[in-house]
Design a protein around this motif. Structure first.
Motif, PDB file in Angstrom:
ATOM      1  N   LYS A   1      38.382  31.831  41.983  1.00  0.00           N
ATOM      2  CA  LYS A   1      37.921  33.022  41.906  1.00  0.00           C
ATOM      3  C   LYS A   1      37.891  33.713  40.442  1.00  0.00           C
ATOM      4  O   LYS A   1      36.944  34.265  40.013  1.00  0.00           O
ATOM      5  CB  LYS A   1      38.889  34.197  42.904  1.00  0.00           C
ATOM      6  CG  LYS A   1      38.235  34.511  44.058  1.00  0.00           C
ATOM      7  CD  LYS A   1      39.297  35.824  44.596  1.00  0.00           C
ATOM      8  CE  LYS A   1      40.540  35.632  44.498  1.00  0.00           C
ATOM      9  NZ  LYS A   1      41.445  36.368  45.284  1.00  0.00           N
TER      10      LYS A   1
ATOM     11  N   ASP B   1      44.233  27.049  35.131  1.00  0.00           N
ATOM     12  CA  ASP B   1      42.695  27.087  34.837  1.00  0.00           C
ATOM     13  C   ASP B   1      42.678  27.547  33.245  1.00  0.00           C
ATOM     14  O   ASP B   1      43.521  27.861  32.568  1.00  0.00           O
ATOM     15  CB  ASP B   1      42.321  28.255  35.847  1.00  0.00           C
ATOM     16  CG  ASP B   1      42.990  29.466  35.649  1.00  0.00           C
ATOM     17  OD1 ASP B   1      42.961  29.963  34.616  1.00  0.00           O
ATOM     18  OD2 ASP B   1      43.322  30.278  36.818  1.00  0.00           O
TER      19      ASP B   1
ATOM     20  N   ILE C   1      52.331  40.636  38.858  1.00  0.00           N
ATOM     21  CA  ILE C   1      51.294  40.258  39.979  1.00  0.00           C
ATOM     22  C   ILE C   1      51.635  39.631  41.077  1.00  0.00           C
ATOM     23  O   ILE C   1      50.882  39.304  42.009  1.00  0.00           O
ATOM     24  CB  ILE C   1      50.689  38.964  39.009  1.00  0.00           C
ATOM     25  CG1 ILE C   1      51.591  37.904  38.582  1.00  0.00           C
ATOM     26  CG2 ILE C   1      49.567  39.346  38.001  1.00  0.00           C
ATOM     27  CD1 ILE C   1      50.723  36.745  38.008  1.00  0.00           C
TER      28      ILE C   1
ATOM     29  N   ALA D   1      45.629  42.664  38.494  1.00  0.00           N
ATOM     30  CA  ALA D   1      45.496  43.100  37.113  1.00  0.00           C
ATOM     31  C   ALA D   1      44.174  43.782  36.650  1.00  0.00           C
ATOM     32  O   ALA D   1      44.276  44.697  35.967  1.00  0.00           O
ATOM     33  CB  ALA D   1      45.704  41.720  36.345  1.00  0.00           C
ATOM     34  N   ASP D   2      43.072  43.438  36.962  1.00  0.00           N
ATOM     35  CA  ASP D   2      41.884  44.089  36.954  1.00  0.00           C
ATOM     36  C   ASP D   2      41.284  44.613  37.988  1.00  0.00           C
ATOM     37  O   ASP D   2      40.556  43.754  38.773  1.00  0.00           O
ATOM     38  CB  ASP D   2      41.138  42.690  35.981  1.00  0.00           C
ATOM     39  CG  ASP D   2      39.812  43.517  35.517  1.00  0.00           C
ATOM     40  OD1 ASP D   2      39.355  44.450  35.896  1.00  0.00           O
ATOM     41  OD2 ASP D   2      39.211  42.833  34.756  1.00  0.00           O
TER      42      ASP D   2
ATOM     43  N   THR E   1      51.626  37.496  46.347  1.00  0.00           N
ATOM     44  CA  THR E   1      53.019  37.924  47.157  1.00  0.00           C
ATOM     45  C   THR E   1      53.437  36.846  48.299  1.00  0.00           C
ATOM     46  O   THR E   1      54.592  36.463  48.385  1.00  0.00           O
ATOM     47  CB  THR E   1      52.907  39.208  47.748  1.00  0.00           C
ATOM     48  OG1 THR E   1      52.052  40.045  46.727  1.00  0.00           O
ATOM     49  CG2 THR E   1      54.035  40.014  47.972  1.00  0.00           C
TER      50      THR E   1
HETATM   51  P1  ADP Z   1      44.118  38.848  44.599  1.00  0.00           P
HETATM   52  O1  ADP Z   1      43.936  39.030  46.097  1.00  0.00           O
HETATM   53  O2  ADP Z   1      43.474  39.745  43.852  1.00  0.00           O
HETATM   54  O3  ADP Z   1      43.896  37.551  44.231  1.00  0.00           O
HETATM   55  P2  ADP Z   1      46.673  37.939  44.144  1.00  0.00           P
HETATM   56  O4  ADP Z   1      48.043  38.546  44.428  1.00  0.00           O
HETATM   57  O5  ADP Z   1      46.382  36.587  44.486  1.00  0.00           O
HETATM   58  O6  ADP Z   1      45.728  38.809  44.644  1.00  0.00           O
HETATM   59  O7  ADP Z   1      46.744  37.933  42.537  1.00  0.00           O
HETATM   60  C1  ADP Z   1      47.141  39.105  41.916  1.00  0.00           C
HETATM   61  C2  ADP Z   1      46.539  39.403  40.657  1.00  0.00           C
HETATM   62  O8  ADP Z   1      46.863  38.421  39.483  1.00  0.00           O
HETATM   63  C3  ADP Z   1      44.905  39.395  40.788  1.00  0.00           C
HETATM   64  O9  ADP Z   1      44.428  40.436  41.100  1.00  0.00           O
HETATM   65  C4  ADP Z   1      44.617  38.779  39.126  1.00  0.00           C
HETATM   66  O10 ADP Z   1      44.461  40.179  38.579  1.00  0.00           O
HETATM   67  C5  ADP Z   1      45.734  38.117  38.587  1.00  0.00           C
HETATM   68  N1  ADP Z   1      45.454  36.445  38.891  1.00  0.00           N
HETATM   69  C6  ADP Z   1      46.018  35.921  39.924  1.00  0.00           C
HETATM   70  N2  ADP Z   1      45.488  34.619  39.632  1.00  0.00           N
HETATM   71  C7  ADP Z   1      44.978  34.549  38.547  1.00  0.00           C
HETATM   72  C8  ADP Z   1      44.218  33.653  37.817  1.00  0.00           C
HETATM   73  N3  ADP Z   1      44.206  32.193  38.052  1.00  0.00           N
HETATM   74  N4  ADP Z   1      43.676  34.003  36.775  1.00  0.00           N
HETATM   75  C9  ADP Z   1      43.856  35.308  36.260  1.00  0.00           C
HETATM   76  N5  ADP Z   1      44.021  36.180  37.044  1.00  0.00           N
HETATM   77  C10 ADP Z   1      44.758  36.058  38.014  1.00  0.00           C
END
Ligand code: ADP
Length: 467
Positions: A369, A394, A407, A414-415, A430
């Protein structure tokens, strides 16, 4: 029936004191008195010898008896409880206490009997006589018959000594009991006052006042531990309460946006402002899908975070599992022009297969993603001395170091703007964390903004293995 700390302490102190004093008294009476009797008996013999030697010294150079002096010695001895009879070799009586003062002799004997009976009511003693030779110039010149109350007797001084000893023991007992009462009262106060205050704090916490903290400082370690435990309990309850409130607020917040979008789109279509064309319907469909995913994720999280989650532990090869998943993801990666690589030897693991599948799916899909087209996701699995390490990395945008600590919290993205595009609910990590912790493992993130992200999971090897 529960009794107060004070009563409990006082009764145990008193019990200890009583046991000690009774033991000391018994030992004192048994051993000390035995020693004392020996001493008295020896003393008696020594006195007899002394009397005999004094009498020998009263004999003149020609062997004549100085009756006057011997009478003096005899009187003296009588006062000490010795009834003397001095005879020369021919059997002639030189001096006899009985003829001198028969009444006094009788009185002495009965006084001694009285002394002994006052100490030992069943005493069986009686008048005894011992004969000693009187030696003068290496020759026996006569005999001394010494009569006394035997086998031994306590005179008034001896009796006074024994009685004083017993009185001292009684005094010690009284003092010790008094000290036990005092000590128990002081100890009980020192213990129960702080415990009482900690109880008050606990009651306040039970009523929901989580901010109440006990400031109790004691010199007793266990009391400090109790205070610490109560304060920790308050903090934990407070945190849980905050989390509960936060969760409700977060869920409401998360549902609001897609529902508002859906509502406005449907209303516009109903009002005839928009046509129900596939494009508009696609937007509605996307929002419903998002809602569905979020509800499904929340359901999974609730299940995985529940305390009585039963693990279905089996032994399997983690590498095989990852390779299967890589195959499932192959198309998605290809469509995006990204690559997914796995490095690893066969790694046998004893864990819940479904949960590990879920962990890997969430991490791989995050990699896919968040990494732009043409990106790379690399997985490795290796066996360590005391467990298994899995890494999913990655070369995507990375995570800001300010965001990294959060996170793994639910709904944290995060974004925000990007995640709306990716359709993330902020629950994926989570769930991963909950599953890793269910296996008593830990998850860490290493990420540099602009370079990439790596998630490292350590799973300790389960104690028992099914094979
Ligand atoms: P989401 O459903 O948004 O993926 P997650 O709990 O899996 O929720 O991840 C939380 C946040 O952590 C994401 O919204 C993203 O900002 C950050 N994040 C998770 N995995 C990555 C990644 N591989 N690269 C960059 N940011 C990541």
């Amino acid at each position: 029936m529960a009794v107060s700390l004070r009563t409990k302490l006082a009764s145990s102190y008193i019990l200890v004191v009583l046991i000690c004093v009774i033991l000391i008294s018994l030992l004192a009476n048994l051993f000390l008195e035995k020693q004392f009797r020996n001493y008295v008996t020896k003393n008696q013999e020594r006195r007899n010898q002394q009397v005999v030697s004094s009498i020998s010294q009263q004999i003149g150079a020609q062997g004549e008896w100085h009756t006057q002096d011997i009478a003096g010695l005899g009187m003296n001895a009588l006062e000490q409880g010795l009834i003397l009879k001095v005879k020369d070799n021919s059997g002639r009586t030189i001096w006899d206490a009985r003829t001198h003062n028969s009444g006094m002799c009788q009185q002495m004997i009965s006084h001694m009997a009285e002394n002994m009976l006052s100490r030992y009511p069943n005493w069986k003693g009686g008048y005894m006589e011992t004969q000693y030779p009187v030696i003068h110039g290496f020759q026996k010149v006569g005999i001394v018959e010494i009569g006394y109350y035997g086998p031994f007797y306590f005179d008034d001084v001896d009796l006074a000594f024994i009685n004083t000893l017993n009185r001292i023991l009684l005094g010690v007992m009284a003092l010790a009991l008094f000290a036990a009462f005092g000590g128990a009262a002081v100890m009980a106060k020192r213990l129960s006052a702080p415990i009482g205050r900690v109880i008050e704090t606990a009651q306040m916490i039970a009523k929901g006042s989580y901010a109440t903290k006990s400031r109790e400082k004691s010199s007793i370690r266990e009391l400090n531990q109790l205070t610490g435990a109560i304060n920790d309990l308050a903090t934990t309850l407070d945190k849980q309460e905050q989390l509960r409130k936060q969760l409700t607020a977060d869920v409401a917040h998360e549902l609001r946006t897609p529902l508002a979008t859906l509502q406005s789109h449907i209303e516009a279509i109903l009002d005839g402002v928009w046509k129900a064309d596939p494009e508009r319907l696609q937007v509605c469909h996307n929002e419903v899908t998002r809602l569905n995913r979020m509800v499904a994720d929340l359901g999974k999280l609730a299940k995985y975070e529940s305390e009585n989650l039963v693990l279905n532990l089996t032994e399997f090869d983690l590498s095989v599992l990852i390779q299967e998943l890589a195959l499932n993801f192959e198309n998605e990666f290809r469509r995006k022009g990204s690559t997914l690589n796995f490095y690893g030897e066969p790694v046998m693991i004893f864990a819940d297969r479904d949960m590990l599948t879920q962990i890997m799916i969430n991490l791989i899909s995050n990699g896919l993603k968040f990494t732009p087209a043409g990106g790379k996701v690399e997985i490795s699995a290796s066996k360590l001395k005391d467990g298994i390490e899995i890494s999913v990395g990655d070369n995507g945008p990375g995570i800001d170091s300010d965001d990294q600590p959060f996170i793994f919290e639910r709904f944290y993205r995060a974004d925000k703007s990007r995640s709306r595009l990716t359709g993330g609910s902020g629950i994926g990590l989570t769930i991963v964390k909950a599953l890793v912790e269910t296996h008593h493992g830990v998850i860490k993130v290493n990420s540099t903004k602009g370079t990439g992200t790596e998630f490292i999971i350590f799973l300790p090897q389960a104690k028992e293995s099914p094979v």
